[in-house]
Design a protein around this motif. Structure first.
Motif, PDB file in Angstrom:
ATOM      1  N   ARG A  22       0.833  -1.194   0.000  1.00  0.00           N
ATOM      2  CA  ARG A  22       0.000   0.000   0.000  1.00  0.00           C
ATOM      3  C   ARG A  22       0.872   1.249   0.000  1.00  0.00           C
ATOM      4  O   ARG A  22       2.048   1.203   0.395  1.00  0.00           O
ATOM      5  N   VAL A  23       0.307   2.344  -0.445  1.00  0.00           N
ATOM      6  CA  VAL A  23       0.997   3.630  -0.474  1.00  0.00           C
ATOM      7  C   VAL A  23       0.055   4.698   0.065  1.00  0.00           C
ATOM      8  O   VAL A  23      -1.172   4.533   0.033  1.00  0.00           O
ATOM      9  N   ASP A  24       0.626   5.805   0.561  1.00  0.00           N
ATOM     10  CA  ASP A  24      -0.230   6.904   0.985  1.00  0.00           C
ATOM     11  C   ASP A  24       0.510   8.241   0.936  1.00  0.00           C
ATOM     12  O   ASP A  24       1.735   8.286   0.814  1.00  0.00           O
ATOM     13  N   LEU A  25      -0.271   9.296   1.004  1.00  0.00           N
ATOM     14  CA  LEU A  25       0.231  10.656   1.151  1.00  0.00           C
ATOM     15  C   LEU A  25      -0.142  11.111   2.558  1.00  0.00           C
ATOM     16  O   LEU A  25      -1.306  11.069   2.942  1.00  0.00           O
ATOM     17  N   GLU A  26       0.864  11.541   3.311  1.00  0.00           N
ATOM     18  CA  GLU A  26       0.662  11.828   4.729  1.00  0.00           C
ATOM     19  C   GLU A  26       1.013  13.270   5.062  1.00  0.00           C
ATOM     20  O   GLU A  26       2.042  13.804   4.614  1.00  0.00           O
ATOM     21  N   TYR A  27       0.164  13.888   5.870  1.00  0.00           N
ATOM     22  CA  TYR A  27       0.449  15.221   6.417  1.00  0.00           C
ATOM     23  C   TYR A  27       0.636  15.086   7.920  1.00  0.00           C
ATOM     24  O   TYR A  27      -0.119  14.367   8.592  1.00  0.00           O
ATOM     25  N   GLY A  28       1.647  15.778   8.457  1.00  0.00           N
ATOM     26  CA  GLY A  28       1.891  15.733   9.893  1.00  0.00           C
ATOM     27  C   GLY A  28       2.125  17.118  10.471  1.00  0.00           C
ATOM     28  O   GLY A  28       2.597  18.028   9.769  1.00  0.00           O
ATOM     29  N   TYR A  29       1.780  17.266  11.750  1.00  0.00           N
ATOM     30  CA  TYR A  29       1.959  18.554  12.419  1.00  0.00           C
ATOM     31  C   TYR A  29       2.373  18.332  13.866  1.00  0.00           C
ATOM     32  O   TYR A  29       1.850  17.448  14.552  1.00  0.00           O
ATOM     33  N   GLN A  30       3.337  19.142  14.313  1.00  0.00           N
ATOM     34  CA  GLN A  30       3.677  19.193  15.723  1.00  0.00           C
ATOM     35  C   GLN A  30       4.420  20.492  16.025  1.00  0.00           C
ATOM     36  O   GLN A  30       5.040  21.082  15.142  1.00  0.00           O
ATOM     37  N   GLU A  31       4.317  20.931  17.265  1.00  0.00           N
ATOM     38  CA  GLU A  31       5.044  22.111  17.724  1.00  0.00           C
ATOM     39  C   GLU A  31       5.849  21.714  18.949  1.00  0.00           C
ATOM     40  O   GLU A  31       5.278  21.361  19.988  1.00  0.00           O
ATOM     41  N   ALA A  32       7.173  21.773  18.828  1.00  0.00           N
ATOM     42  CA  ALA A  32       8.058  21.345  19.906  1.00  0.00           C
ATOM     43  C   ALA A  32       8.668  22.561  20.597  1.00  0.00           C
ATOM     44  O   ALA A  32       9.332  23.380  19.954  1.00  0.00           O
ATOM     45  N   ASP A  33       8.426  22.682  21.895  1.00  0.00           N
ATOM     46  CA  ASP A  33       9.057  23.745  22.672  1.00  0.00           C
ATOM     47  C   ASP A  33      10.525  23.423  22.890  1.00  0.00           C
ATOM     48  O   ASP A  33      10.880  22.284  23.242  1.00  0.00           O
ATOM     49  N   ILE A  34      11.375  24.415  22.694  1.00  0.00           N
ATOM     50  CA  ILE A  34      12.805  24.241  22.939  1.00  0.00           C
ATOM     51  C   ILE A  34      13.062  24.451  24.426  1.00  0.00           C
ATOM     52  O   ILE A  34      12.686  25.483  24.992  1.00  0.00           O
ATOM     53  N   ASP A  35      13.688  23.469  25.053  1.00  0.00           N
ATOM     54  CA  ASP A  35      13.936  23.511  26.488  1.00  0.00           C
ATOM     55  C   ASP A  35      15.214  24.293  26.794  1.00  0.00           C
ATOM     56  O   ASP A  35      15.222  25.205  27.626  1.00  0.00           O
ATOM     57  N   ARG A  36      16.301  23.911  26.098  1.00  0.00           N
ATOM     58  CA  ARG A  36      17.597  24.548  26.345  1.00  0.00           C
ATOM     59  C   ARG A  36      18.343  24.772  25.036  1.00  0.00           C
ATOM     60  O   ARG A  36      18.242  23.964  24.113  1.00  0.00           O
TER      61      ARG A  36
END
Length: 204
Positions: free
Chosen positions: A80-94
């Protein structure tokens, strides 16, 4: 006698051709029974890895939540194949050991083309592996300042799905994502993470 032998050979060839055609038709019909489009939605816990940022200093991130969605097509029970969208927001600690928690973050949007192989078996649980390549839009924020860039991204995945019925499946997977360096203003930054996710997939 020669005429009988010739007729026997012709009959034998015809039977062989019919068997080949019937086998090919059976394979085609079997594949078409499992060929279907599907959609998938996943939610997961992301653990970003340290990366170089701002004058080549090490940046560490807090764990965060990632969302991915995909539209795909299963050719048969295995591929199988797919087109994927992803989202995330990572806070920078140091950054370089200095605590900047809450003052800086990196937002990551991904668009990936993926391919998967399902290890189909007689149970409702189907292990799978996959990989993909595409683009990542990186947006770095530090205080009121922000900068962004679009870079190459790639991922590798391993997991399993559980078939609830003929259309619905629960999925669980581990994914490793990495990107090339992006130019965020005068600085460079990349992003990589370990993502453990759960989701639902629906086949039409």
């Amino acid at each position: 006698k020669n005429h009988t032998q010739t007729k026997h050979k012709k009959d034998s060839k015809m039977r062989t051709i019919k068997q080949i055609l019937m086998t090919a038709a059976g394979v085609a019909i079997s594949s078409s029974l499992y060929a279907s489009p599907y959609v998938e939605l996943d939610l997961g816990a992301s653990i970003p890895l340290d990366s170089k940022i701002i004058d080549n200093a090490d940046a560490s991130y807090n764990p965060t939540i990632a969302v991915t969605s995909a539209v795909g097509y299963a050719f048969n029970q295995n591929f199988r194949v797919d087109l994927e969208y992803g989202y995330q927001e990572a806070d920078i600690d140091r950054i370089a050991g200095v605590n900047v928690d809450g003052a800086a973050s990196l937002t990551v949007h991904t668009a990936l083309a993926n391919g998967y192989y399902n290890f189909k078996n007689s149970t409702k649980i189907t292990p799978f592996i996959g990989g993909g390549v595409g683009a990542a839009f990186l947006e770095g924020n530090l205080g009121s300042a922000s900068a962004s860039d679009t870079v190459l991204a790639y991922q590798g995945t391993a997991g399993a799905s559980y078939s609830v019925n003929d259309h619905l499946a629960v999925t669980g997977s581990y994914r490793y994502l990495d990107t090339e360096d992006g130019a965020l203003g005068m600085q460079k930054a990349s992003f990589s993470d370990n993502l453990v996710r759960l989701g639902m997939a629906y086949s039409f």
